[in-house]
Design a protein around this motif. Structure first.
Motif, PDB file in Angstrom:
ATOM      1  N   LEU A 196       0.811  -1.221   0.000  1.00  0.00           N
ATOM      2  CA  LEU A 196       0.000   0.000   0.000  1.00  0.00           C
ATOM      3  C   LEU A 196       0.844   1.271   0.000  1.00  0.00           C
ATOM      4  O   LEU A 196       0.677   2.143  -0.860  1.00  0.00           O
ATOM      5  CB  LEU A 196      -0.943  -0.014   1.205  1.00  0.00           C
ATOM      6  CG  LEU A 196      -1.843   1.210   1.382  1.00  0.00           C
ATOM      7  CD1 LEU A 196      -2.846   1.305   0.252  1.00  0.00           C
ATOM      8  CD2 LEU A 196      -2.563   1.158   2.716  1.00  0.00           C
ATOM      9  N   VAL A 197       1.773   1.404   0.947  1.00  0.00           N
ATOM     10  CA  VAL A 197       2.489   2.677   1.091  1.00  0.00           C
ATOM     11  C   VAL A 197       3.484   2.904  -0.042  1.00  0.00           C
ATOM     12  O   VAL A 197       3.895   4.044  -0.291  1.00  0.00           O
ATOM     13  CB  VAL A 197       3.215   2.744   2.453  1.00  0.00           C
ATOM     14  CG1 VAL A 197       2.223   2.755   3.593  1.00  0.00           C
ATOM     15  CG2 VAL A 197       4.192   1.595   2.618  1.00  0.00           C
ATOM     16  N   THR A 198       3.882   1.837  -0.720  1.00  0.00           N
ATOM     17  CA  THR A 198       4.816   2.002  -1.838  1.00  0.00           C
ATOM     18  C   THR A 198       4.100   2.275  -3.157  1.00  0.00           C
ATOM     19  O   THR A 198       4.764   2.531  -4.170  1.00  0.00           O
ATOM     20  CB  THR A 198       5.686   0.744  -1.997  1.00  0.00           C
ATOM     21  OG1 THR A 198       4.844  -0.397  -2.194  1.00  0.00           O
ATOM     22  CG2 THR A 198       6.541   0.523  -0.765  1.00  0.00           C
ATOM     23  N   ALA A 199       2.765   2.236  -3.163  1.00  0.00           N
ATOM     24  CA  ALA A 199       2.021   2.462  -4.408  1.00  0.00           C
ATOM     25  C   ALA A 199       2.250   3.874  -4.930  1.00  0.00           C
ATOM     26  O   ALA A 199       2.398   4.092  -6.140  1.00  0.00           O
ATOM     27  CB  ALA A 199       0.531   2.208  -4.183  1.00  0.00           C
ATOM     28  N   GLY A 200       2.282   4.871  -4.030  1.00  0.00           N
ATOM     29  CA  GLY A 200       2.526   6.243  -4.461  1.00  0.00           C
ATOM     30  C   GLY A 200       3.913   6.438  -5.032  1.00  0.00           C
ATOM     31  O   GLY A 200       4.104   7.137  -6.037  1.00  0.00           O
ATOM     32  N   VAL A 201       4.918   5.803  -4.394  1.00  0.00           N
ATOM     33  CA  VAL A 201       6.288   5.884  -4.911  1.00  0.00           C
ATOM     34  C   VAL A 201       6.363   5.237  -6.291  1.00  0.00           C
ATOM     35  O   VAL A 201       6.977   5.776  -7.222  1.00  0.00           O
ATOM     36  CB  VAL A 201       7.268   5.190  -3.937  1.00  0.00           C
ATOM     37  CG1 VAL A 201       8.688   5.244  -4.473  1.00  0.00           C
ATOM     38  CG2 VAL A 201       7.202   5.842  -2.563  1.00  0.00           C
TER      39      VAL A 201
END
Length: 577
Positions: free
Chosen positions: A224-229
Motif C-alpha cells: 500500500l504505502v509504496t504504491a505512491g512511490v
C-alpha cells in the motif's frame, strides 16, 4: 493442521510465481525488452479507453518481490492468526490485497490503474478494521478518507489527460510540459503523497497499525504505502525539470525528519516501526524529486526486505509477551528469544545503513548522490538530521526491547518455539543481508560515479555513529531523560505527536468539516437544489400533467363548459369594445 497445509500450498504457489517474475525481470533487463498488451474497450470522442498491461523489468522485479514477501507473510500468519475465528476471511483479504497491488504494478494506464488503486484503498480499510473495536474503526475511517483524496486526484488527472487522446502515461509523460500540464503533475504528486503518507497526510500510517501484524508487515514493506512511490517512478519523465520537483523535495524531507523525530518519543513497538517506514518513504520521494529514479526503485526493493522482517520480529515479540506493545514492558529478550533478537538486530542495522547490509547499498548511495546534487540548504539539513535520527530511534528500540532491563515481571513462555513464524524470518534475514548487493549488481552493472570530499564521504557514517550513541546512552540514563522530558513537556508532546497531525486530521478538521458539510447538505442538496433542481421540476411537470389529463378525457361536458366560458368572455369583449 489444515491451516498449515493451506499455507504450504500458498507458499509454494506464491514463491514459484515470485521466482518466475524475477527471472523474467532479469531476462527483460538483459535484453532490454518491454512487452505491452492492450485491447480497446470503447471509444469516446476519438479517445479510446484501452485496457493496457506493461511487462518490463521494473514491473516484473517489483511484482516478484511483492509475491515473495506475500508468501512469507501468509505462511507466517498460519501461526500468528491461529485460533482466530475469522481466519478464512483474513486469508482472502490478504490475497485480494496482493491482487490489487499486482493490478496496479502492471497498469500503465490511468483508467486501468484505478482498479488496483481503489482496490488497495478498499481492502486496506477492511484489514484495518479486522479487529472490530472502536480504535480499529476510527483508524480505518482515517485511512480510507485520507486515501480518497488521492483517488479524487487520480480522477481529475484522467479528465485533464483527455486532451492527449489517451490515458497511457508511459507513452505521453515525456510530452507533458509545465505550460499545459502543471496542474496534472501536482494532482499526480498529491495522489502519491496520500498513498505514501507524506505531510500533511501522514496521520493515517501509524493509525493503520490497528490491523494485525502480518498485514502491517505486508502493507509497510511492499504494497500500500509504496504504491505512491511506484506511481511517481512510472510518471517520472513528466516530472523531470518541473517546478513540482522542488515542492516534492521539501515535503519529502520534512516528512522523513518529522517521522524520525516522532519515533524517538514513541513507546508503541509497531508505531515506531511504522514511523521508520514513513521516514524511508520520505527518502524514496526525495530521491525521485532529485531525479534519481533508479536509486528510488532500488531503495524501494531493498527496504521491502528488511522492513517485512522487522514487522515479523515485532509480531513474534508481541505474541511472546502476551500482546503487550509498549517497549517499556519488554527488555532483555536476547536471553529468551535469541533467534528473534538476531533477526531484529539484522533488520535494524540494515535500516540504519550498516555497511554491507541491504540498506547500505541503496540508502548510502542515495545520500551520497544527494550530497552531490544541487539541493537547497533546508533539504540538506533535514537529510542530515533524518539520517542521524533513524539510527537514534533504532538503537533506542534495541535498548528497550532486547538489551535493557528485564521488565516482563512474572511472565514466562517467552521463546522462539514456532517454526511457522521463525521460518519466514530466517528467509527474509538472508534477503536483509545479501539482497542489497545482489540488487546493486543487477540494476547497476556499471560503476556509479560518486565524487565527494572526505568530509561529505564520512558524514553519513559519522552521523550514524553519533545517532547510535545518543539513542543508546540517553536511554540508559532514562531517569534524567524522563525528567527532562517533563520539564519541556509541551515541546516533547509537539515532537512526539507528529506535529499534532493526528489531532488536526481527526478532531478539529473532522468536526468542523462535518458540521459545514451538514449545513451545506441541508441548505443546498436537500434545500434549494431540491426546490429548483430535479425534484422541483418533477413536481412542476406532475402538476401540469394533471391539467393535460383533464383535457384528454374527451368529456363533452367539459368541452361545453369551456365553449360557454369562451362565448361569455367574447361577448364581454365585444360589449366593452
Amino acid at each position: 493442521m489444515w491451516y498449515i497445509s493451506m499455507h504450504l500450498i500458498s507458499l509454494i504457489f506464491l514463491c514459484g510465481s515470485s521466482f518466475s517474475c524475477i527471472l523474467l525481470s532479469l531476462s527483460c533487463l538483459h535484453h532490454s525488452v518491454v512487452s505491452v498488451i492492450e485491447w480497446d474497450i470503447m471509444s469516446l470522442n476519438s479517445s479510446s479507453i484501452i485496457m493496457t498491461l506493461i511487462f518490463d523489468w521494473v514491473s516484473f522485479m517489483f511484482l516478484g518481490f511483492v509475491l515473495f514477501i506475500s508468501s512469507m507473510v501468509l505462511f507466517y500468519s498460519g501461526s500468528y492468526m491461529e485460533g482466530d475465528k475469522n481466519f478464512n476471511r483474513f486469508m482472502y483479504l490478504v490475497l485480494a490485497f496482493v491482487t490489487s497491488m499486482g493490478a496496479l504494478i502492471i497498469s500503465p494506464n490511468l483508467i486501468s490503474i484505478l482498479l488496483g488503486w481503489d482496490g488497495l484503498g478498499l481492502v486496506s480499510y477492511a484489514l484495518v478494521i479486522f479487529y472490530q473495536n472502536e480504535k480499529s474503526a476510527n483508524a480505518g475511517m482515517l485511512t480510507v478518507l485520507s486515501n480518497r483524496v488521492g483517488d479524487v486526484a487520480i480522477l481529475l488527472s484522467i479528465s485533464l489527460m483527455f486532451v492527449m487522446g489517451g490515458w497511457n502515461f508511459i507513452l505521453y509523460s515525456s510530452y507533458m510540459s509545465d505550460s499545459g500540464f502543471l496542474l496534472m503533475k501536482y494532482l499526480i504528486i498529491l495522489a502519491a503523497m496520500t498513498k505514501s503518507a507524506q505531510i500533511p497526510f501522514s496521520a493515517w500510517l501509524p493509525a493503520a497499525m490497528a490491523a494485525p501484524t502480518p498485514v502491517s508487515a505486508l502493507v509497510h514493506s511492499s504494497t500500500l504505502v509504496t504504491a505512491g512511490v511506484y506511481l511517481l517512478i512510472r510518471f517520472s519523465p513528466a516530472l523531470m525539470g518541473s517546478e513540482s520537483q522542488t515542492v516534492l523535495l521539501v515535503v519529502s524531507c520534512l516528512t522523513m525528519f518529522m517521522a524520525g523525530l516522532g519515533a524517538n518519543f514513541e513507546y508503541d513497538l509497531k508505531k515506531i516501526i511504522a514511523l521508520s517506514t514513513l521516514s524511508q518513504l520520505g527518502v524514496m520521494m526525495s530521491a525521485l524529486a532529485l531525479g534519481l529514479v533508479d536509486l528510488a526503485f532500488f531503495h524501494l526493493l531493498a527496504h521491502a526486505l528488511f522492513k517485512a522482517l522487522l514487522f515479523m520480529c515485532a509480531g513474534v515479540i508481541i505474541h511472546a509477551v502476551k500482546e503487550y506493545q509498549d517497549i517499556r514492558c519488554m527488555g532483555a529478550l536476547t536471553y529468551s528469544m535469541p533467534l528473534t533478537s538476531t533477526c531484529m538486530n539484522l533488520a535494524n542495522l540494515a535500516l540504519c545503513g550498516m555497511p554491507f547490509l541491504a540498506g547500505f547499498y541503496s540508502k548510502d548511495l542515495i545520500l551520497e548522490v544527494a550530497f552531490m546534487s544541487n539541493m537547497n540548504l533546508l533539504s540538506f539539513i533535514l537529510y542530515i538530521l533524518a539520517t542521524g535520527l533513524t539510527v537514534c530511534y533504532s538503537f533506542r528500540l534495541v535498548y528497550y526491547s532486547l538489551t535493557g532491563l528485564f521488565n516482563l515481571s512474572s511472565m514466562s513462555q517467552v521463546n522462539d518455539s514456532s517454526f511457522v513464524m521463525t521460518g519466514p524470518m530466517i528467509t527474509l534475514s538472508l534477503g536483509a543481508v545479501m539482497g542489497g548487493c545482489f540488487l546493486s549488481w543487477l540494476i547497476f552493472p556499471e560503476v556509479y560515479m560518486v565524487c565527494l570530499t572526505f568530509t561529505f564521504k564520512v558524514l553519513a557514517l559519522g552521523l550514524s555513529v553519533l545517532g547510535a550513541l545518543v539513542g543508546y546512552l540517553l536511554n540508559i540514563m532514562s531517569v534524567n531523560y524522563s525528567l527532562k522530558s517533563l520539564i519541556y513537556y509541551s515541546s516533547v508532546v509537539f515532537m512526539g505527536s507528529m506535529w499534532f497531525m493526528p489531532y488536526l486530521s481527526t478532531l478539529e478538521l473532522g468536526k468542523s468539516s462535518l458540521k459545514s458539510a451538514g449545513v451545506y447538505m441541508s441548505v443546498g442538496d436537500y434545500g434549494w437544489s431540491e426546490k429548483l433542481g430535479g425534484q422541483g421540476l418533477y413536481n412542476y411537470f406532475l402538476n401540469q400533467a394533471k391539467y393535460l389529463q383533464i383535457f384528454q378525457n374527451n368529456s363533452v361536458g367539459i368541452y361545453m363548459k369551456s365553449f360557454l366560458i369562451w362565448v361569455i368572455v367574447m361577448g364581454f369583449m365585444v360589449i366593452y369594445l
